[in-house]
Design an enzyme around this catalytic site. Structure first.
Site, PDB file in Angstrom:
ATOM      1  N   THR A  22       0.856  -1.179   0.000  1.00 24.20           N
ATOM      2  CA  THR A  22       0.000   0.000   0.000  1.00 24.20           C
ATOM      3  C   THR A  22       0.891   1.227   0.000  1.00 24.20           C
ATOM      4  O   THR A  22       1.629   1.465   0.950  1.00 24.20           O
ATOM      5  CB  THR A  22      -0.915   0.007   1.233  1.00 24.20           C
ATOM      6  OG1 THR A  22      -1.706  -1.187   1.231  1.00 24.20           O
ATOM      7  CG2 THR A  22      -1.830   1.219   1.226  1.00 24.20           C
ATOM      8  N   LYS A  44      -6.861   0.997  -3.755  1.00 29.41           N
ATOM      9  CA  LYS A  44      -6.465   0.409  -2.466  1.00 29.41           C
ATOM     10  C   LYS A  44      -6.510   1.456  -1.360  1.00 29.41           C
ATOM     11  O   LYS A  44      -6.952   1.172  -0.229  1.00 29.41           O
ATOM     12  CB  LYS A  44      -5.059  -0.188  -2.556  1.00 29.41           C
ATOM     13  CG  LYS A  44      -4.511  -0.735  -1.223  1.00 29.41           C
ATOM     14  CD  LYS A  44      -5.385  -1.851  -0.658  1.00 29.41           C
ATOM     15  CE  LYS A  44      -5.023  -2.248   0.773  1.00 29.41           C
ATOM     16  NZ  LYS A  44      -3.727  -2.881   0.924  1.00 29.41           N
ATOM     17  N   LYS A  50       0.059   4.645   9.052  1.00 26.23           N
ATOM     18  CA  LYS A  50       0.662   4.820   7.724  1.00 26.23           C
ATOM     19  C   LYS A  50      -0.400   4.976   6.637  1.00 26.23           C
ATOM     20  O   LYS A  50      -0.374   5.948   5.863  1.00 26.23           O
ATOM     21  CB  LYS A  50       1.552   3.621   7.390  1.00 26.23           C
ATOM     22  CG  LYS A  50       2.088   3.609   5.948  1.00 26.23           C
ATOM     23  CD  LYS A  50       2.894   2.370   5.644  1.00 26.23           C
ATOM     24  CE  LYS A  50       2.064   1.121   5.424  1.00 26.23           C
ATOM     25  NZ  LYS A  50       1.413   1.075   4.071  1.00 26.23           N
TER      26      LYS A  50
END
Length: 299
Positions: free
Chosen positions: A99, A175, A243
Protein backbone atom coordinates in the site's frame (compact mmCIF):
# COMPACT_ATOMS: atom_id res chain seq x y z
CA UNK A 1 8.41 -21.91 -18.81
CA UNK A 2 7.79 -18.60 -17.05
CA UNK A 3 9.32 -18.52 -13.57
CA UNK A 4 7.97 -16.64 -10.56
CA UNK A 5 9.67 -15.32 -7.46
CA UNK A 6 8.14 -13.89 -4.30
CA UNK A 7 9.86 -11.52 -1.88
CA UNK A 8 8.55 -11.22 1.69
CA UNK A 9 7.12 -14.28 3.44
CA UNK A 10 5.13 -12.42 6.06
CA UNK A 11 1.46 -12.87 6.96
CA UNK A 12 0.29 -12.19 3.39
CA UNK A 13 3.35 -13.23 1.38
CA UNK A 14 3.62 -16.70 2.85
CA UNK A 15 0.01 -17.46 1.92
CA UNK A 16 0.50 -16.05 -1.57
CA UNK A 17 3.58 -18.22 -2.07
CA UNK A 18 1.57 -21.26 -0.92
CA UNK A 19 -1.17 -20.39 -3.43
CA UNK A 20 1.37 -20.17 -6.24
CA UNK A 21 2.83 -23.54 -5.27
CA UNK A 22 -0.65 -25.09 -5.00
CA UNK A 23 -1.34 -23.91 -8.57
CA UNK A 24 1.63 -25.96 -9.76
CA UNK A 25 4.26 -23.24 -10.06
CA UNK A 26 7.84 -23.73 -8.94
CA UNK A 27 8.21 -20.77 -6.60
CA UNK A 28 11.48 -18.96 -5.92
CA UNK A 29 11.46 -17.06 -2.61
CA UNK A 30 13.48 -14.55 -0.63
CA UNK A 31 12.98 -13.30 2.90
CA UNK A 32 15.39 -11.42 5.14
CA UNK A 33 14.73 -14.20 7.66
CA UNK A 34 16.67 -16.97 5.96
CA UNK A 35 15.10 -19.67 8.13
CA UNK A 36 11.60 -18.65 7.00
CA UNK A 37 12.56 -18.93 3.34
CA UNK A 38 14.19 -22.32 3.94
CA UNK A 39 11.12 -23.60 5.78
CA UNK A 40 8.92 -22.71 2.79
CA UNK A 41 11.10 -24.73 0.41
CA UNK A 42 10.72 -27.99 2.37
CA UNK A 43 7.57 -28.68 0.36
CA UNK A 44 9.14 -27.52 -2.91
CA UNK A 45 10.58 -24.37 -4.44
CA UNK A 46 13.90 -22.58 -4.11
CA UNK A 47 15.14 -20.16 -1.46
CA UNK A 48 17.61 -17.48 -2.54
CA UNK A 49 20.34 -16.00 -0.37
CA UNK A 50 20.20 -12.66 -2.18
CA UNK A 51 17.69 -10.48 -3.97
CA UNK A 52 20.02 -10.28 -6.96
CA UNK A 53 20.01 -14.07 -7.29
CA UNK A 54 16.22 -14.22 -7.20
CA UNK A 55 15.89 -11.40 -9.72
CA UNK A 56 18.18 -13.17 -12.20
CA UNK A 57 16.23 -16.44 -11.88
CA UNK A 58 12.69 -15.11 -12.42
CA UNK A 59 10.55 -13.69 -15.22
CA UNK A 60 8.01 -12.32 -12.74
CA UNK A 61 8.95 -11.02 -9.28
CA UNK A 62 6.16 -10.41 -6.73
CA UNK A 63 7.03 -8.09 -3.85
CA UNK A 64 5.00 -8.34 -0.64
CA UNK A 65 6.75 -5.96 1.76
CA UNK A 66 5.37 -3.32 4.12
CA UNK A 67 5.77 0.00 2.35
CA UNK A 68 7.37 2.09 -0.39
CA UNK A 69 10.71 2.37 1.40
CA UNK A 70 11.05 -1.41 1.69
CA UNK A 71 9.99 -1.81 -1.95
CA UNK A 72 12.74 0.63 -3.00
CA UNK A 73 15.25 -1.42 -1.01
CA UNK A 74 14.03 -4.67 -2.57
CA UNK A 75 14.46 -3.24 -6.05
CA UNK A 76 17.50 -1.02 -5.83
CA UNK A 77 19.34 -2.18 -2.71
CA UNK A 78 20.10 -0.52 0.58
CA UNK A 79 23.50 0.96 -0.21
CA UNK A 80 25.42 -2.16 0.79
CA UNK A 81 23.38 -5.05 -0.64
CA UNK A 82 22.09 -4.97 -4.24
CA UNK A 83 18.37 -5.25 -4.95
CA UNK A 84 16.74 -7.41 -7.60
CA UNK A 85 16.15 -4.85 -10.37
CA UNK A 86 19.70 -4.74 -11.75
CA UNK A 87 19.78 -8.52 -12.25
CA UNK A 88 16.29 -8.94 -13.71
CA UNK A 89 16.20 -9.87 -17.40
CA UNK A 90 14.90 -7.22 -19.83
CA UNK A 91 11.14 -7.64 -20.24
CA UNK A 92 10.70 -9.19 -16.79
CA UNK A 93 7.82 -8.01 -14.64
CA UNK A 94 7.89 -6.56 -11.13
CA UNK A 95 4.56 -6.90 -9.27
CA UNK A 96 4.24 -4.46 -6.36
CA UNK A 97 1.70 -5.50 -3.69
CA UNK A 98 2.30 -2.86 -0.98
CA UNK A 99 0.00 0.00 0.00
CA UNK A 100 1.76 3.13 -1.28
CA UNK A 101 1.21 6.68 -2.47
CA UNK A 102 -0.20 6.36 -6.02
CA UNK A 103 2.18 9.05 -7.29
CA UNK A 104 5.13 7.02 -6.03
CA UNK A 105 3.80 3.99 -7.91
CA UNK A 106 3.53 6.02 -11.14
CA UNK A 107 7.12 7.20 -10.74
CA UNK A 108 8.31 3.64 -10.06
CA UNK A 109 6.78 2.40 -13.31
CA UNK A 110 8.72 5.07 -15.23
CA UNK A 111 11.95 4.20 -13.43
CA UNK A 112 11.61 0.48 -14.15
CA UNK A 113 10.66 1.04 -17.79
CA UNK A 114 13.91 2.99 -18.21
CA UNK A 115 15.69 -0.20 -17.09
CA UNK A 116 13.79 -2.33 -19.61
CA UNK A 117 11.49 -3.84 -16.97
CA UNK A 118 7.70 -4.08 -16.83
CA UNK A 119 5.55 -3.23 -13.83
CA UNK A 120 2.18 -4.12 -12.32
CA UNK A 121 0.76 -1.87 -9.60
CA UNK A 122 -1.05 -4.55 -7.56
CA UNK A 123 -2.04 -3.76 -3.96
CA UNK A 124 -3.82 -6.57 -2.12
CA UNK A 125 -6.64 -6.97 0.37
CA UNK A 126 -8.31 -9.78 2.30
CA UNK A 127 -6.05 -10.73 5.17
CA UNK A 128 -3.75 -13.65 5.86
CA UNK A 129 -6.45 -16.35 5.72
CA UNK A 130 -7.65 -15.33 2.25
CA UNK A 131 -4.05 -14.99 1.05
CA UNK A 132 -3.39 -18.57 2.16
CA UNK A 133 -6.51 -19.90 0.41
CA UNK A 134 -5.97 -17.91 -2.80
CA UNK A 135 -9.17 -15.95 -2.16
CA UNK A 136 -7.80 -12.44 -1.66
CA UNK A 137 -8.43 -9.39 -3.88
CA UNK A 138 -5.84 -7.68 -6.08
CA UNK A 139 -6.38 -4.12 -7.33
CA UNK A 140 -4.12 -3.93 -10.36
CA UNK A 141 -3.00 -1.56 -13.08
CA UNK A 142 -0.34 -2.10 -15.71
CA UNK A 143 0.45 -2.27 -19.38
CA UNK A 144 -0.84 -5.23 -21.45
CA UNK A 145 2.71 -6.55 -21.92
CA UNK A 146 3.14 -6.77 -18.15
CA UNK A 147 -0.20 -8.54 -17.69
CA UNK A 148 0.68 -11.03 -20.42
CA UNK A 149 3.48 -12.45 -18.29
CA UNK A 150 2.09 -11.86 -14.80
CA UNK A 151 -1.61 -12.74 -15.18
CA UNK A 152 -1.37 -16.52 -14.56
CA UNK A 153 0.40 -15.82 -11.27
CA UNK A 154 -2.04 -13.08 -10.26
CA UNK A 155 -4.94 -15.46 -10.86
CA UNK A 156 -3.24 -18.16 -8.79
CA UNK A 157 -2.90 -15.82 -5.82
CA UNK A 158 -6.29 -14.08 -5.85
CA UNK A 159 -9.97 -14.86 -6.39
CA UNK A 160 -10.55 -11.35 -7.74
CA UNK A 161 -7.97 -9.62 -9.93
CA UNK A 162 -9.37 -6.23 -10.89
CA UNK A 163 -7.76 -4.52 -13.89
CA UNK A 164 -8.21 -0.83 -13.18
CA UNK A 165 -5.99 0.84 -15.77
CA UNK A 166 -3.26 0.38 -18.34
CA UNK A 167 -0.62 2.27 -16.37
CA UNK A 168 0.44 2.44 -12.74
CA UNK A 169 -1.46 4.41 -10.10
CA UNK A 170 -5.07 3.30 -10.52
CA UNK A 171 -4.58 0.15 -8.44
CA UNK A 172 -2.97 2.09 -5.63
CA UNK A 173 -5.70 4.74 -5.67
CA UNK A 174 -8.44 2.13 -5.25
CA UNK A 175 -6.47 0.41 -2.47
CA UNK A 176 -6.07 3.72 -0.65
CA UNK A 177 -9.83 4.30 -0.82
CA UNK A 178 -10.38 0.79 0.53
CA UNK A 179 -8.02 1.63 3.40
CA UNK A 180 -9.97 4.81 4.11
CA UNK A 181 -13.06 2.69 4.70
CA UNK A 182 -11.20 -0.02 6.61
CA UNK A 183 -9.58 2.45 8.99
CA UNK A 184 -12.75 4.47 9.57
CA UNK A 185 -14.78 1.28 10.13
CA UNK A 186 -12.31 -0.05 12.72
CA UNK A 187 -12.29 3.30 14.53
CA UNK A 188 -16.11 3.46 14.47
CA UNK A 189 -16.41 -0.15 15.66
CA UNK A 190 -14.06 0.58 18.56
CA UNK A 191 -16.02 3.71 19.47
CA UNK A 192 -19.32 1.81 19.46
CA UNK A 193 -17.97 -1.03 21.60
CA UNK A 194 -16.35 1.46 23.98
CA UNK A 195 -19.65 3.30 24.45
CA UNK A 196 -21.40 0.00 25.14
CA UNK A 197 -18.82 -0.89 27.78
CA UNK A 198 -19.10 2.57 29.35
CA UNK A 199 -22.89 2.18 29.56
CA UNK A 200 -22.63 -1.23 31.19
CA UNK A 201 -23.93 -3.25 28.26
CA UNK A 202 -22.78 -6.87 28.20
CA UNK A 203 -20.01 -6.93 25.56
CA UNK A 204 -20.85 -10.40 24.21
CA UNK A 205 -24.53 -9.54 23.92
CA UNK A 206 -23.72 -6.25 22.18
CA UNK A 207 -21.51 -8.09 19.68
CA UNK A 208 -24.21 -10.67 19.01
CA UNK A 209 -26.89 -8.05 18.39
CA UNK A 210 -24.79 -5.72 16.24
CA UNK A 211 -23.47 -8.52 14.03
CA UNK A 212 -27.09 -9.40 13.23
CA UNK A 213 -28.29 -5.83 12.75
CA UNK A 214 -28.01 -3.02 10.25
CA UNK A 215 -25.14 -1.36 12.13
CA UNK A 216 -22.78 -4.25 11.45
CA UNK A 217 -19.68 -3.98 9.30
CA UNK A 218 -17.07 -6.56 8.33
CA UNK A 219 -14.57 -4.71 10.50
CA UNK A 220 -16.89 -4.65 13.53
CA UNK A 221 -17.52 -8.38 13.21
CA UNK A 222 -13.85 -9.24 12.70
CA UNK A 223 -12.03 -6.78 14.95
CA UNK A 224 -14.41 -6.62 17.91
CA UNK A 225 -14.04 -10.40 18.18
CA UNK A 226 -10.37 -9.67 18.96
CA UNK A 227 -11.46 -7.25 21.69
CA UNK A 228 -13.86 -9.79 23.23
CA UNK A 229 -11.06 -12.36 23.26
CA UNK A 230 -8.61 -9.80 24.68
CA UNK A 231 -6.27 -10.95 21.91
CA UNK A 232 -4.31 -8.07 20.42
CA UNK A 233 -1.86 -10.25 18.50
CA UNK A 234 -1.07 -8.05 15.49
CA UNK A 235 -2.68 -9.53 12.38
CA UNK A 236 -2.69 -5.91 11.18
CA UNK A 237 -1.04 -3.48 13.57
CA UNK A 238 -2.14 -0.05 14.77
CA UNK A 239 0.81 1.51 12.95
CA UNK A 240 -0.40 0.09 9.63
CA UNK A 241 -3.34 2.47 9.83
CA UNK A 242 -1.18 5.33 11.02
CA UNK A 243 0.66 4.82 7.72
CA UNK A 244 -2.27 4.01 5.44
CA UNK A 245 -4.62 6.73 6.64
CA UNK A 246 -1.67 9.11 6.40
CA UNK A 247 -1.37 8.19 2.70
CA UNK A 248 -5.14 8.67 2.31
CA UNK A 249 -4.90 12.18 3.72
CA UNK A 250 -1.80 13.02 1.67
CA UNK A 251 -3.58 11.99 -1.54
CA UNK A 252 -6.65 14.10 -0.69
CA UNK A 253 -4.57 17.06 0.48
CA UNK A 254 -2.89 17.30 -2.92
CA UNK A 255 -6.27 18.16 -4.46
CA UNK A 256 -7.58 20.04 -1.40
CA UNK A 257 -10.29 17.44 -0.85
CA UNK A 258 -11.80 17.29 2.67
CA UNK A 259 -11.85 13.96 4.53
CA UNK A 260 -13.25 14.70 7.99
CA UNK A 261 -13.87 11.09 9.06
CA UNK A 262 -10.49 9.89 7.81
CA UNK A 263 -8.77 12.72 9.67
CA UNK A 264 -10.45 11.77 12.95
CA UNK A 265 -9.71 8.07 12.51
CA UNK A 266 -6.07 8.88 11.75
CA UNK A 267 -5.82 10.88 14.97
CA UNK A 268 -7.30 7.94 16.90
CA UNK A 269 -4.70 5.51 15.53
CA UNK A 270 -1.89 7.97 16.17
CA UNK A 271 -3.12 8.39 19.75
CA UNK A 272 -3.13 4.60 20.19
CA UNK A 273 0.35 4.35 18.70
CA UNK A 274 1.76 7.05 20.95
CA UNK A 275 0.12 5.44 23.99
CA UNK A 276 2.25 2.33 23.45
CA UNK A 277 -0.03 0.16 21.29
CA UNK A 278 1.77 0.71 17.95
CA UNK A 279 2.61 -2.95 17.38
CA UNK A 280 -0.64 -4.39 18.72
CA UNK A 281 -3.57 -5.44 16.55
CA UNK A 282 -5.38 -2.43 15.07
CA UNK A 283 -8.41 -3.26 17.24
CA UNK A 284 -6.27 -1.92 20.12
CA UNK A 285 -7.41 1.55 19.03
CA UNK A 286 -10.23 0.88 21.55
CA UNK A 287 -7.67 1.30 24.32
CA UNK A 288 -7.62 5.09 23.85
CA UNK A 289 -11.10 5.44 25.39
CA UNK A 290 -11.04 6.40 29.08
CA UNK A 291 -13.17 5.03 31.88
CA UNK A 292 -13.96 1.60 30.43
CA UNK A 293 -12.96 -1.90 31.48
CA UNK A 294 -12.06 -4.00 28.47
CA UNK A 295 -12.97 -7.71 28.26
CA UNK A 296 -10.30 -9.97 29.69
CA UNK A 297 -11.05 -12.91 27.42
CA UNK A 298 -12.07 -16.40 28.38
CA UNK A 299 -9.90 -18.17 30.95
Amino acid sequence: MTTVGLIGLGAMGSGMAQSLRRAGHSVQVFDVRREVAEAFTHAGGTAHDTLASLGAACDVVVSVVVNAAQTESVLFGDGTTPGCAASMKPGSVFVMCSTVDPNWSVALETRLEAMGLRYVDAPISGGAAKAASGQMTMMTAGKPEAYALAEPFLNAMAAKVYKLGDSAGAGSKVKIINQLLAGVHIAAAAEAMALGLREGVDADALYEVITHSAGNSWMFENRMAHVLAADYTPLSAVDIFVKDLGIVLDMARASKFPLPLSSTAHQMFMQASTAGFAKEDDSAVIKIFPGIELPKGKA
